[in-house]
Scaffold this motif. Structure first.
Motif, PDB file in Angstrom:
ATOM      1  N   THR A   1      -0.433   9.588-109.150  1.00  0.00           N
ATOM      2  CA  THR A   1      -1.517  10.124-108.343  1.00  0.00           C
ATOM      3  C   THR A   1      -1.547   9.432-106.990  1.00  0.00           C
ATOM      4  OG1 THR A   1      -3.082   8.524-109.282  1.00  0.00           O
ATOM      5  CG2 THR A   1      -2.943  10.698-110.344  1.00  0.00           C
ATOM      6  N   VAL A   2      -2.234  10.064-106.047  1.00  0.00           N
ATOM      7  CA  VAL A   2      -2.455   9.512-104.717  1.00  0.00           C
ATOM      8  C   VAL A   2      -3.957   9.471-104.486  1.00  0.00           C
ATOM      9  CG1 VAL A   2      -2.068   9.798-102.240  1.00  0.00           C
ATOM     10  CG2 VAL A   2      -0.259  10.382-103.861  1.00  0.00           C
ATOM     11  N   LYS A   3      -4.464   8.348-103.967  1.00  0.00           N
ATOM     12  CA  LYS A   3      -5.902   8.215-103.741  1.00  0.00           C
ATOM     13  C   LYS A   3      -6.302   8.884-102.442  1.00  0.00           C
ATOM     14  CE  LYS A   3      -7.692   4.084-103.121  1.00  0.00           C
ATOM     15  NZ  LYS A   3      -8.286   2.763-103.436  1.00  0.00           N
ATOM     16  N   VAL A   4      -7.409   9.605-102.492  1.00  0.00           N
ATOM     17  CA  VAL A   4      -7.962  10.294-101.326  1.00  0.00           C
ATOM     18  C   VAL A   4      -9.391   9.819-101.133  1.00  0.00           C
ATOM     19  CG1 VAL A   4      -8.559  12.518-100.308  1.00  0.00           C
ATOM     20  CG2 VAL A   4      -6.484  12.304-101.684  1.00  0.00           C
ATOM     21  N   ARG A   5      -9.714   9.422 -99.897  1.00  0.00           N
ATOM     22  CA  ARG A   5     -11.077   9.003 -99.561  1.00  0.00           C
ATOM     23  C   ARG A   5     -11.849  10.204 -99.026  1.00  0.00           C
ATOM     24  NH1 ARG A   5     -10.668   4.609 -95.269  1.00  0.00           N
ATOM     25  NH2 ARG A   5     -12.932   4.848 -95.404  1.00  0.00           N
ATOM     26  N   VAL A   6     -13.036  10.408 -99.583  1.00  0.00           N
ATOM     27  CA  VAL A   6     -13.863  11.559 -99.218  1.00  0.00           C
ATOM     28  C   VAL A   6     -15.222  11.053 -98.758  1.00  0.00           C
ATOM     29  CG1 VAL A   6     -14.909  13.706-100.034  1.00  0.00           C
ATOM     30  CG2 VAL A   6     -12.657  13.022-100.873  1.00  0.00           C
ATOM     31  N   ALA A   7     -15.689  11.530 -97.612  1.00  0.00           N
ATOM     32  CA  ALA A   7     -16.983  11.123 -97.062  1.00  0.00           C
ATOM     33  C   ALA A   7     -18.075  12.074 -97.530  1.00  0.00           C
ATOM     34  CB  ALA A   7     -16.928  11.113 -95.542  1.00  0.00           C
TER      35      ALA A   7
ATOM     36  N   ASN B   1      -3.326  14.407-108.218  1.00  0.00           N
ATOM     37  CA  ASN B   1      -1.960  14.453-108.732  1.00  0.00           C
ATOM     38  C   ASN B   1      -0.998  14.636-107.574  1.00  0.00           C
ATOM     39  OD1 ASN B   1       0.564  15.645-109.917  1.00  0.00           O
ATOM     40  ND2 ASN B   1      -0.591  15.340-111.805  1.00  0.00           N
ATOM     41  N   GLU B   2       0.068  13.826-107.576  1.00  0.00           N
ATOM     42  CA  GLU B   2       0.995  13.852-106.440  1.00  0.00           C
ATOM     43  C   GLU B   2       1.682  15.208-106.291  1.00  0.00           C
ATOM     44  OE1 GLU B   2       4.852  11.831-108.713  1.00  0.00           O
ATOM     45  OE2 GLU B   2       3.622  10.640-107.351  1.00  0.00           O
ATOM     46  N   ALA B   3       1.696  16.012-107.340  1.00  0.00           N
ATOM     47  CA  ALA B   3       2.299  17.339-107.224  1.00  0.00           C
ATOM     48  C   ALA B   3       1.459  18.280-106.377  1.00  0.00           C
ATOM     49  CB  ALA B   3       2.508  17.939-108.620  1.00  0.00           C
ATOM     50  N   TYR B   4       0.161  17.951-106.197  1.00  0.00           N
ATOM     51  CA  TYR B   4      -0.736  18.831-105.436  1.00  0.00           C
ATOM     52  C   TYR B   4      -1.276  18.168-104.179  1.00  0.00           C
ATOM     53  CZ  TYR B   4      -0.712  21.065-110.023  1.00  0.00           C
ATOM     54  OH  TYR B   4      -0.329  21.639-111.191  1.00  0.00           O
ATOM     55  N   ILE B   5      -0.795  16.970-103.854  1.00  0.00           N
ATOM     56  CA  ILE B   5      -1.355  16.267-102.705  1.00  0.00           C
ATOM     57  C   ILE B   5      -1.074  17.007-101.407  1.00  0.00           C
ATOM     58  CG2 ILE B   5       0.688  14.838-102.301  1.00  0.00           C
ATOM     59  CD1 ILE B   5      -3.023  13.801-102.035  1.00  0.00           C
TER      60      ILE B   5
ATOM     61  N   ILE C   1      -6.009  10.171 -96.518  1.00  0.00           N
ATOM     62  CA  ILE C   1      -5.139  10.160 -97.693  1.00  0.00           C
ATOM     63  C   ILE C   1      -4.421   8.822 -97.685  1.00  0.00           C
ATOM     64  CG2 ILE C   1      -3.228  11.282 -98.870  1.00  0.00           C
ATOM     65  CD1 ILE C   1      -3.970  13.840 -97.314  1.00  0.00           C
ATOM     66  N   VAL C   2      -4.700   7.993 -98.673  1.00  0.00           N
ATOM     67  CA  VAL C   2      -4.124   6.647 -98.702  1.00  0.00           C
ATOM     68  C   VAL C   2      -2.616   6.758 -98.898  1.00  0.00           C
ATOM     69  CG1 VAL C   2      -4.148   4.415 -99.867  1.00  0.00           C
ATOM     70  CG2 VAL C   2      -6.265   5.722 -99.625  1.00  0.00           C
ATOM     71  N   PRO C   3      -1.819   6.203 -97.994  1.00  0.00           N
ATOM     72  CA  PRO C   3      -0.353   6.371 -98.070  1.00  0.00           C
ATOM     73  C   PRO C   3       0.302   5.480 -99.118  1.00  0.00           C
ATOM     74  CG  PRO C   3      -0.905   5.022 -96.186  1.00  0.00           C
ATOM     75  CD  PRO C   3      -2.212   5.439 -96.798  1.00  0.00           C
ATOM     76  N   ALA C   4      -0.133   5.620-100.353  1.00  0.00           N
ATOM     77  CA  ALA C   4       0.458   4.877-101.461  1.00  0.00           C
ATOM     78  C   ALA C   4       0.186   5.649-102.740  1.00  0.00           C
ATOM     79  CB  ALA C   4      -0.115   3.460-101.545  1.00  0.00           C
ATOM     80  N   ALA C   5       1.160   5.670-103.622  1.00  0.00           N
ATOM     81  CA  ALA C   5       1.028   6.401-104.882  1.00  0.00           C
ATOM     82  C   ALA C   5       0.944   5.426-106.039  1.00  0.00           C
ATOM     83  CB  ALA C   5       2.201   7.353-105.081  1.00  0.00           C
ATOM     84  N   ASP C   6       0.244   5.849-107.074  1.00  0.00           N
ATOM     85  CA  ASP C   6       0.159   5.080-108.306  1.00  0.00           C
ATOM     86  C   ASP C   6       1.298   5.514-109.212  1.00  0.00           C
ATOM     87  OD1 ASP C   6      -0.486   4.170-110.939  1.00  0.00           O
ATOM     88  OD2 ASP C   6      -2.549   3.879-110.303  1.00  0.00           O
ATOM     89  N   ARG C   7       2.268   4.623-109.408  1.00  0.00           N
ATOM     90  CA  ARG C   7       3.447   5.001-110.182  1.00  0.00           C
ATOM     91  C   ARG C   7       3.095   5.317-111.636  1.00  0.00           C
ATOM     92  NH1 ARG C   7       8.243   0.691-110.308  1.00  0.00           N
ATOM     93  NH2 ARG C   7       8.010   1.071-108.043  1.00  0.00           N
ATOM     94  N   GLY C   8       2.134   4.569-112.180  1.00  0.00           N
ATOM     95  CA  GLY C   8       1.784   4.784-113.581  1.00  0.00           C
ATOM     96  C   GLY C   8       1.086   6.100-113.829  1.00  0.00           C
ATOM     97  N   LYS C   9       0.176   6.501-112.908  1.00  0.00           N
ATOM     98  CA  LYS C   9      -0.578   7.735-113.096  1.00  0.00           C
ATOM     99  C   LYS C   9      -0.020   8.902-112.306  1.00  0.00           C
ATOM    100  CE  LYS C   9      -4.523   5.948-111.828  1.00  0.00           C
ATOM    101  NZ  LYS C   9      -5.975   5.811-111.555  1.00  0.00           N
TER     102      LYS C   9
END
Length: 415
Positions: A303-309, A261-265, A293-301
């Protein structure tokens, strides 16, 4: 005493309802009353049968494994899926019919390994024709070179005779011109031979395209075509043409994509320690860390996508598995083991006949389970140490009408 006597005197037999003539009872009235009773009984039995088979609407939740002590340092939790950074749907580079498919789902393949073969009869014939043309071109080069050598010798001889005055200078010049002509023919034939060799190379490449090879080491996750089907790099032929032979995944490239969630990114940082728990293996805690941390947000959800290894690779981890990621402030070397059992809502445990029980939904029926539960946690969840397993769907606040084997219908999906 007198009052009792008065009461006895008031007792009378009402003879206003006389028997039927001949002293027989009124059978018609009795039959009518009996029919009404039978109808009422039948209606009651039917209603009981209908209501007994009608499912009871209930709400349910899913029993989950308890979090370990290491999760206490988690600043955020998010859910996502296992993804592969390197995967490919392998296809042929030309259109053709499959004659061999050498893969099955789950096969491990190495880079360059043959996966399938296409019909190559026409291409082999084309290659043979190109090779024959190249051979003829090289033979022509040899012939022209021989003629050039002879012409050069003739020209040298004529020039010697000119010096001795035995032949005219014109004849010597014509002989030299003939030699130069042969030299030009040799150069032309050599270029033609090179072109023929190039045609052989093209035919060989096209023939090689009939063999489909693995582009990298990996595991086959999907077999998309069978022997006899036509494959093409383009979607030609509608539904009758396959665009791929199979899908190969590099299992060493597996990682996790989670939506935060972009509020907690702001709580997530690159290289931050994390811990992953697969939905399929809730007791297995996998060390991980944030890749980016992918520098793009999903406007509909929002959220911001995070890649985890994933820091541990295992054959049990496969693409598209559901996973829960805990982002940690710091990684603890010694982490206390998670308590044994499962967590369920406190309302799912009720008292029946002096025992604590829970009702598990399976095959659209409620199944009673006697459980051993600890004290409530956070006034909402309870740890069940015996009687339930992770993944069980339990009824929350089961009504008194629910018993072992009662048909039920879940009105609220289990989280």
């Amino acid at each position: 005493m007198n009052s009792n006597t008065e009461l006895l005197k008031q007792l009378k037999i009402d003879k206003s309802h006389k028997e039927a003539p001949g002293g027989r009872p009124p059978w018609g009235r009795i039959a009518a009353i009996g029919g009404i009773v039978l109808v009422l009984l039948a209606a009651g039995v039917g209603a009981w049968a209908f209501l007994g088979k009608r499912p009871i609407e209930v709400q349910a939740a899913t029993a989950v494994a308890p979090a370990s002590a290491g999760d206490a340092g988690a600043v955020l939790q998010a859910t996502g899926y296992v993804t592969a950074r390197r995967q490919a749907t392998v296809s042929a580079q030309i259109t053709g019919a499959l004659t061999e498919v050498l893969i099955e789902e789950g096969d491990r393949v190495a880079k360059g390994q043959v996966l399938a073969r296409l019909d190559d009869n026409a291409l082999r014939a084309g290659l043979a024709s190109a090779q024959a043309s190249a051979a003829a071109a090289h033979a022509n080069v040899t012939q022209n070179e021989a003629q050039l050598e002879q012409a050069l010798r003739d020209a040298t001889r004529q020039e010697a005779l000119v010096g001795r005055g035995l032949v005219s200078k014109q004849i010597a010049e014509q002989t030299r011109t003939q030699a130069n002509t042969y030299r030009a023919q040799v150069n032309t034939s050599r270029r033609q031979a090179q072109a023929a060799d190039s045609q052989v190379g093209v035919a060989q490449v096209n023939l090689d395209y009939t063999v489909v090879r693995a582009p990298f080491d990996g595991v086959i996750t999907d077999k998309a075509a069978q022997v006899g089907e036509i494959v093409s790099p383009l979607s030609a032929g509608g539904g009758f043409t396959r665009t791929g032979v199979g899908t190969i995944v590099d299992m060493d490239s597996l990682e996790i994509d989670v939506d935060v969630n972009e509020a907690y990114i702001g709580r997530v940082q690159p290289a931050m320690a994390a811990e992953a728990v697969l939905d399929a293996y809730p007791d297995w805690h996998i060390p991980a860390h944030v890749i980016a941390i992918v520098p793009a947000a999903d406007r509909g959800k929002a959220t911001v996508k995070v890649r985890v290894a994933l820091e541990q690779k295992d054959a049990r981890i496969v693409p598209d598995m559901g996973v829960r990621v805990s982002f940690l402030e710091h990684r603890t070397e010694a982490r206390a083991a998670a308590p044994k059992g499962v967590m369920v809502p406190s309302s799912a445990i009720v008292q029946r006949e002096g025992h604590e029980v829970a009702f598990v939904v399976a095959d659209e029926k409620a199944h009673r389970r006697e459980v051993t539960a600890a004290k409530p946690v956070n006034n909402d969840m309870r740890l069940v140490t015996a009687g339930l397993a992770a993944g069980d769907t339990v009824i929350t606040t089961p009504p008194d009408s629910v018993g072992d084997g009662t048909p039920v219908h879940i009105t609220q999906p289990a989280p």
